[in-house]
Design an enzyme around this catalytic site. Structure first.
Site: not given
Ligand code: RB5
Length: 149
Positions: A11, A68, A70, A101, A136
């Site tokens: 994203d 993304c 996080t 694993h 595993h």
């Molecule tokens: C986008 O702002 C953010 O929410 C997305 O990139 C991600 O971190 C969601 O888990």
């Protein structure tokens, strides 16, 4: 010389890191299937997890990278597909272990949490580390047997 295609997608929160790593992969001889996003405008991460799940299912790619902000949302989204084993990784140890694993087929990174050099290490280990199999393999098979779909 890598012989497989790797799908990459992100994203907006992962766009910069995804683009840097895609360029590294191409420079290293990988066939890269870039499924977007293609710029910094806000988009929805489940759409890109879906594109990667489809590419793995069709055989268009054998491995994938998802990013993304996080790594959390896009890994949750990717793991809703039964054939996807997506591992959100923050360090080299995790990147090696998700292959040894868990036979992970998707590496997930956070564009706002992981710097480029750590991300490069993670990607290299994800691509180079074999699955250990044995006990595993039994556990990985259980991932498809248990749970509700
Ligand atoms: C986008 O702002 C953010 O929410 C997305 O990139 C991600 O971190 C969601 O888990």
């Amino acid at each position: 010389m890598p012989s497989h295609t790797i799908a990459v997608a992100s994203d907006h929160g992962g766009f910069e890191l995804k683009s840097q790593l895609a360029a590294d992969l191409a420079a290293g001889g990988w066939k890269v299937l870039d499924l977007g996003t293609d710029g910094p405008d806000s988009v929805d991460y489940p759409d890109f997890a879906h594109k990667v799940a489809q590419a793995l299912k069709s055989g268009a790619a054998s491995r994938a990278l998802l990013v993304c902000g996080t790594g959390i949302g896009i890994s949750i989204a990717a793991n809703r597909y039964a054939h996807v084993r997506a591992a959100l990784v923050h360090d080299a140890f995790g990147a090696a272990m998700c292959r040894r694993h868990n036979d992970a087929n998707v590496l997930v990174l956070g564009g706002r949490t992981t710097g480029i050099e750590v991300a490069r290490d993670c990607l290299r280990l994800f691509l180079d580390t074999p699955f250990e199999g044995g006990r595993h393999a039994r556990r990985v098979a259980q991932l498809s047997e248990h749970g509700e779909r």
